[in-house]
Motif scaffolding. Sequence first.
Motif, PDB file in Angstrom:
ATOM      1  N   SER A 166       7.363  -3.326 -20.956  1.00 48.55           N
ATOM      2  CA  SER A 166       7.141  -4.138 -22.155  1.00 48.55           C
ATOM      3  C   SER A 166       5.655  -4.302 -22.449  1.00 48.55           C
ATOM      4  O   SER A 166       5.250  -4.370 -23.605  1.00 48.55           O
ATOM      5  CB  SER A 166       7.838  -5.494 -22.035  1.00 48.55           C
ATOM      6  OG  SER A 166       7.262  -6.272 -21.026  1.00 48.55           O
ATOM      7  N   CYS A 167       4.825  -4.337 -21.397  1.00 45.66           N
ATOM      8  CA  CYS A 167       3.375  -4.454 -21.643  1.00 45.66           C
ATOM      9  C   CYS A 167       2.819  -3.138 -22.184  1.00 45.66           C
ATOM     10  O   CYS A 167       1.997  -3.135 -23.099  1.00 45.66           O
ATOM     11  CB  CYS A 167       2.642  -4.863 -20.377  1.00 45.66           C
ATOM     12  SG  CYS A 167       3.203  -6.441 -19.720  1.00 45.66           S
ATOM     13  N   ALA A 168       3.287  -2.009 -21.613  1.00 45.36           N
ATOM     14  CA  ALA A 168       2.863  -0.709 -22.149  1.00 45.36           C
ATOM     15  C   ALA A 168       3.309  -0.592 -23.602  1.00 45.36           C
ATOM     16  O   ALA A 168       2.567  -0.127 -24.468  1.00 45.36           O
ATOM     17  CB  ALA A 168       3.454   0.421 -21.317  1.00 45.36           C
ATOM     18  N   GLY A 169       4.529  -1.067 -23.880  1.00 48.72           N
ATOM     19  CA  GLY A 169       5.050  -1.040 -25.249  1.00 48.72           C
ATOM     20  C   GLY A 169       4.245  -1.939 -26.168  1.00 48.72           C
ATOM     21  O   GLY A 169       3.997  -1.600 -27.331  1.00 48.72           O
ATOM     22  N   MET A 170       3.833  -3.075 -25.649  1.00 50.89           N
ATOM     23  CA  MET A 170       3.012  -4.000 -26.456  1.00 50.89           C
ATOM     24  C   MET A 170       1.737  -3.297 -26.912  1.00 50.89           C
ATOM     25  O   MET A 170       1.369  -3.345 -28.092  1.00 50.89           O
ATOM     26  CB  MET A 170       2.667  -5.235 -25.598  1.00 50.89           C
ATOM     27  CG  MET A 170       1.662  -6.183 -26.228  1.00 50.89           C
ATOM     28  SD  MET A 170       2.339  -7.040 -27.673  1.00 50.89           S
ATOM     29  CE  MET A 170       0.819  -7.672 -28.399  1.00 50.89           C
ATOM     30  N   VAL A 171       1.073  -2.635 -25.977  1.00 47.24           N
ATOM     31  CA  VAL A 171      -0.193  -1.989 -26.315  1.00 47.24           C
ATOM     32  C   VAL A 171       0.037  -0.813 -27.269  1.00 47.24           C
ATOM     33  O   VAL A 171      -0.617  -0.711 -28.307  1.00 47.24           O
ATOM     34  CB  VAL A 171      -0.918  -1.496 -25.040  1.00 47.24           C
ATOM     35  CG1 VAL A 171      -2.183  -0.728 -25.413  1.00 47.24           C
ATOM     36  CG2 VAL A 171      -1.253  -2.676 -24.128  1.00 47.24           C
ATOM     37  N   ARG A 172       0.989   0.012 -26.938  1.00 49.09           N
ATOM     38  CA  ARG A 172       1.180   1.225 -27.743  1.00 49.09           C
ATOM     39  C   ARG A 172       1.801   0.944 -29.102  1.00 49.09           C
ATOM     40  O   ARG A 172       1.432   1.525 -30.116  1.00 49.09           O
ATOM     41  CB  ARG A 172       2.059   2.212 -26.968  1.00 49.09           C
ATOM     42  CG  ARG A 172       1.331   2.916 -25.853  1.00 49.09           C
ATOM     43  CD  ARG A 172       1.675   4.397 -25.779  1.00 49.09           C
ATOM     44  NE  ARG A 172       3.090   4.660 -25.705  1.00 49.09           N
ATOM     45  CZ  ARG A 172       3.721   5.075 -24.604  1.00 49.09           C
ATOM     46  NH1 ARG A 172       3.046   5.229 -23.482  1.00 49.09           N
ATOM     47  NH2 ARG A 172       5.006   5.341 -24.617  1.00 49.09           N
ATOM     48  N   GLY A 177      11.109 -12.911 -22.963  1.00 49.59           N
ATOM     49  CA  GLY A 177       9.930 -13.782 -22.939  1.00 49.59           C
ATOM     50  C   GLY A 177      10.288 -15.227 -23.211  1.00 49.59           C
ATOM     51  O   GLY A 177      11.147 -15.794 -22.537  1.00 49.59           O
ATOM     52  N   THR A 178       9.676 -15.810 -24.245  1.00 49.07           N
ATOM     53  CA  THR A 178       9.944 -17.222 -24.533  1.00 49.07           C
ATOM     54  C   THR A 178      11.366 -17.442 -25.063  1.00 49.07           C
ATOM     55  O   THR A 178      11.816 -18.577 -25.139  1.00 49.07           O
ATOM     56  CB  THR A 178       8.932 -17.786 -25.559  1.00 49.07           C
ATOM     57  OG1 THR A 178       8.893 -16.913 -26.681  1.00 49.07           O
ATOM     58  CG2 THR A 178       7.557 -17.907 -24.949  1.00 49.07           C
ATOM     59  N   MET A 218       3.207 -12.211 -24.823  1.00 51.35           N
ATOM     60  CA  MET A 218       3.872 -13.505 -25.018  1.00 51.35           C
ATOM     61  C   MET A 218       3.381 -14.176 -26.310  1.00 51.35           C
ATOM     62  O   MET A 218       4.180 -14.676 -27.106  1.00 51.35           O
ATOM     63  CB  MET A 218       3.603 -14.436 -23.829  1.00 51.35           C
ATOM     64  CG  MET A 218       4.213 -15.815 -24.015  1.00 51.35           C
ATOM     65  SD  MET A 218       3.861 -16.936 -22.661  1.00 51.35           S
ATOM     66  CE  MET A 218       2.164 -17.398 -22.982  1.00 51.35           C
ATOM     67  N   HIS A 219       2.083 -14.164 -26.523  1.00 51.45           N
ATOM     68  CA  HIS A 219       1.545 -14.780 -27.729  1.00 51.45           C
ATOM     69  C   HIS A 219       2.009 -14.042 -28.981  1.00 51.45           C
ATOM     70  O   HIS A 219       2.450 -14.643 -29.947  1.00 51.45           O
ATOM     71  CB  HIS A 219       0.008 -14.804 -27.668  1.00 51.45           C
ATOM     72  CG  HIS A 219      -0.510 -15.834 -26.713  1.00 51.45           C
ATOM     73  ND1 HIS A 219      -0.898 -15.524 -25.434  1.00 51.45           N
ATOM     74  CD2 HIS A 219      -0.684 -17.170 -26.837  1.00 51.45           C
ATOM     75  CE1 HIS A 219      -1.293 -16.627 -24.818  1.00 51.45           C
ATOM     76  NE2 HIS A 219      -1.174 -17.641 -25.638  1.00 51.45           N
ATOM     77  N   TYR A 220       1.934 -12.723 -28.927  1.00 54.44           N
ATOM     78  CA  TYR A 220       2.326 -11.930 -30.091  1.00 54.44           C
ATOM     79  C   TYR A 220       3.798 -12.160 -30.442  1.00 54.44           C
ATOM     80  O   TYR A 220       4.131 -12.457 -31.588  1.00 54.44           O
ATOM     81  CB  TYR A 220       2.078 -10.442 -29.807  1.00 54.44           C
ATOM     82  CG  TYR A 220       2.528  -9.530 -30.928  1.00 54.44           C
ATOM     83  CD1 TYR A 220       1.737  -9.367 -32.069  1.00 54.44           C
ATOM     84  CD2 TYR A 220       3.741  -8.850 -30.855  1.00 54.44           C
ATOM     85  CE1 TYR A 220       2.154  -8.547 -33.101  1.00 54.44           C
ATOM     86  CE2 TYR A 220       4.160  -8.026 -31.887  1.00 54.44           C
ATOM     87  CZ  TYR A 220       3.363  -7.875 -33.010  1.00 54.44           C
ATOM     88  OH  TYR A 220       3.790  -7.063 -34.038  1.00 54.44           O
ATOM     89  N   GLY A 234      -3.666 -19.056 -23.766  1.00 50.86           N
ATOM     90  CA  GLY A 234      -4.577 -18.053 -24.311  1.00 50.86           C
ATOM     91  C   GLY A 234      -5.969 -18.205 -23.727  1.00 50.86           C
ATOM     92  O   GLY A 234      -6.619 -17.222 -23.346  1.00 50.86           O
ATOM     93  N   TRP A 235      -6.418 -19.444 -23.617  1.00 50.08           N
ATOM     94  CA  TRP A 235      -7.754 -19.722 -23.087  1.00 50.08           C
ATOM     95  C   TRP A 235      -7.857 -19.260 -21.632  1.00 50.08           C
ATOM     96  O   TRP A 235      -8.843 -18.647 -21.213  1.00 50.08           O
ATOM     97  CB  TRP A 235      -8.013 -21.236 -23.198  1.00 50.08           C
ATOM     98  CG  TRP A 235      -9.389 -21.648 -22.807  1.00 50.08           C
ATOM     99  CD1 TRP A 235     -10.536 -21.528 -23.545  1.00 50.08           C
ATOM    100  CD2 TRP A 235      -9.777 -22.268 -21.567  1.00 50.08           C
ATOM    101  NE1 TRP A 235     -11.606 -22.031 -22.846  1.00 50.08           N
ATOM    102  CE2 TRP A 235     -11.170 -22.484 -21.634  1.00 50.08           C
ATOM    103  CE3 TRP A 235      -9.070 -22.653 -20.421  1.00 50.08           C
ATOM    104  CZ2 TRP A 235     -11.879 -23.078 -20.593  1.00 50.08           C
ATOM    105  CZ3 TRP A 235      -9.771 -23.245 -19.378  1.00 50.08           C
ATOM    106  CH2 TRP A 235     -11.166 -23.455 -19.466  1.00 50.08           C
TER     107      TRP A 235
END
Lengths: 246, 486
Positions: free
Chosen positions: A78-84, A176-177, A45-47, B414-415
Motif C-alpha cells: 500500500s505504501c508503494a502504491g501510495m507513492v506510485r 487504514g482509518t 494515512m493522511h492522504y 503529521g508533525w
Amino acid sequence: MRIALFITCVNDTLFPRTGWAVVRLLERLGHEVVFPEAQTCCGQMHYNTGYRREAQRLAVGFVRTFADADVVLAPSGSCAGMVRDNYPRLGEPGSRLEAAVAEVAPRVLDLSELLVDVLEVTDVGAYFPHTVTYHPTCHGLRLLRLGDRPQRLLRAVRGLELVELEGAAECCGFGGTFAVKNAAVSAAMGSDKARHVAHTGAEVLCAVDNSCLMHIGGTLSRQRAGVQVLHLAEILASTEEEPASP
Amino acid sequence: MSATFMGMPAFPEAARAATGDAQLRHNLRKATRTIRDKRAAVVEELDDWAGLRAAGAAIKNRTLRHLDTYLERLEEAVTAAGGTVHWAADAAEANAVVTDLVRATGHDEVVKVKSMATQEIELNEALAEAGITAYETDLAELIVQLGDDTPSHILVPAIHRNRSEIREIFRAKMAEWGVPAPDGLTDDPRALAEAARTHLREKFLTTRVAVSGANFAVADTGTMVVLESEGNGRMCLTLPETLISVVGIEKIVPTWADLEVFLQLLPRSSTGERMNPYTSTWTGVTPGDGPQEFHLVLLDNGRTDTLADQVGRQALRCIRCSACLNICPVYERTGGHAYGSVYPGPIGAILTPQLRGTASEIDASLPYASSLCGACYEVCPVAIDIPEVLVHLRERVTEGGGHAAERTAMAAAGWVLEDRRRLTLAQRAAAKARGLVPRRLPGPGAAWTDTRDVPDIPAESFRDQWRRRESGAPGRNERKKRGGRR
C-alpha cells in the motif's frame, strides 16, 4: 545492485523484523542495502483520510530523501502504491513536487517486483517447511498489479506448500482509518477473511503488507485460530540455518 | 479525546446496526454473490471488454464536456417529434412540473416505470401530497412500496428481502392497493410472480398516465431508452394516454451509434446478461400509437455543480448498473439503507455527497464508507475511479471543518512524521511504554481491540537497530530480534 530501503513508518515502529528480513534476503542475493535515515512516512494515512496538505509535506520529504536512489524497495504494497499511484495526484501541475514525483515514483517497487522484474530471480534459495496461504491485499492486487509474482516466489521456496484462499481478492477490511471510523464493518470483513484463512488449514497467512496482516492476524489471534501471519519477506529470508518461525 | 474521534456517526451507526442483522447479511451475501459471479462470467466472455469500457468512458466524457450543446439538440429533437421539454433546476421544481402535468390530465393515478431519478426527487411523496397515487410496477419496487419500505439497491431494490418476507408483504398489503394476493399464497417464486402479475395487470389496463425515467436520451433524434427485465415498463410506456419522463441531464448520448456501446456494457454489468430482455425506445408522439402526449422533464438537481468539479464529475458517467454495489465488501455487509440515500454503495458514496453537498452528518460520512479497496473501480463499466473521488470528497469534508479532534490528531501525527528526529523520539517513547499497552484500548482504540488483538510494540525501532549496526556498536544481535507476536 544498490537498493535503498524505504522501511515505512508502520514496519519501522511495529515490525522491524520485516525490515531485517529484507536486508538479510537481499544481502544473501549479493546486493547492497542502504537506509537513508531522513526517511519517515509516505503520507498514506493522511492522504486517504482527506488531509491533503499533510500528505503533500510528507511526499516532499519522501522524494527529497530518495531523489538519488536507483531503486527504492518498500516492503508494503500500500505504501508503494501510495507513492506510485497517488503521489502524481498530490503535486500541482507544473510544481516542483510534480516533477520530483515523476522522477522518483517509478523507481519505487514492492519486494516481489524487485525480485522478479529487476533482479530476475524467483527461487531465492529459501527454506520454509510449512503450509502457507496467500492474501493478495487490495493495493498489491489493484494498485501495483503484482499478479502472481508473490505466489511464484512462494512456490519456489523449498518445503513450502501453498494452498488456495477462498475469496482471496476481497478486502480484509483494514483500510487504514476505516478500521476505526467504520469499526463494525471493518470487523465484519475481518472476521469473514479470518474464517476463510482458518478454513484453508494453513499454518501461516502470508501477505506483502503488515497492516493487513496486523488486522487479520489480530482477528485470528483473538479467535484463537492458531494461524500465524508472516510478511512475504520473512518467508523468503528464511533458510535452514536461519529459519523464520511461524 | 472525545468518543466520536475519527467518527462521523451517520453511516457508521447505521452500518453497525446492519452488520448485526444476521438475516439481512445472509440475504445480501447470497444476492450480491450470485449477481457478482454472473457478471464476472459474461464479462470474461468478451475479449474486447477493456476497449468497450474505454469507449463507454470516452463517450460519456465527450458528452459531458459539451453537455450544453447536446441538451439543446435534444430539446429541439424532442420538440420536433411532438413532445414537450421542461427544465427543472432541483427536486422541488421537477415535482411541481410533474404534479401540474398529471393534474392537467384530470386523473389522480399514475403507473411508474422503475426510475432512480424519480426516487431521487421523491416524486411519489410529492404526488401523494397532491392527492395523486403513484403505482410502482417494477416487481422489486412493488415489494418496496407495498412494504412501506425504501429501496436498498439500484437494480434490485428489494435485495434485502427474501421470499418468505415478500409473501408476507403481498398477503398483508396488496388488497390495500388493488387486486389482493390470492388465498394460500406460497413463497414459491412462480406463485409470487403470478400474484404480482395479476395485481399489476389491473393497473396497466386502467391507468391513463405513466411516469418513467430513462437510461439514455439520444440527442440526435430525441429518443428515450429504457432497459428493463420484466416488460412492466413497456406496458407503462405504451398503454397510457400521457407519458411523463423525468431524466437527469447527464443521461444524454449524442447518437444511436453511441448506444451500441452501452447496450453491451449495461446488461453485462448489471444483471450479468449478454443482452437486455426488454429495451424500449420512444420518440415524441405517434398519432394512433402509444401515448398521445409526451413530456420530458430534464433534471439538474446538483448535476451542474458536480460537472464543475474536475475530479468529481466522472461520477456523472454512471449508468446505474450496480456492479460496484455487488462487488463492494462494505455494501455486502451493510445493505443500501445505511447509505441514507437513493444511491447506495460506492457510487452512492460519491454521487450523493456531490448532489446534496457535505453539510449534513450523513452526507459527510459517506465518503468514508469505503476501505478504498478499489474493487468498485475495477468492475465499473465506465471506469469511474471511485476511490479517487472518495479521497477527493474526504478532502472537501476535512477542509469544511471535519472533526476537530481528528484534525488535531492528524496535524500532530503529521508533525511527528515529517521529521525523523521527532519520529525517532516518538518511537522510543512508544517502546518504553510497550509494557503498559492494555489488551483493550480506551477511546478510539477500543474500536480496534473489541475484535482484534493489538501487536506487541518491539523494544527498538528498525532505524535505531540500523544505526547501531552501522556504527558497529555492541548490542543484541538484531537478526535474532524478531519483534514479538502480532
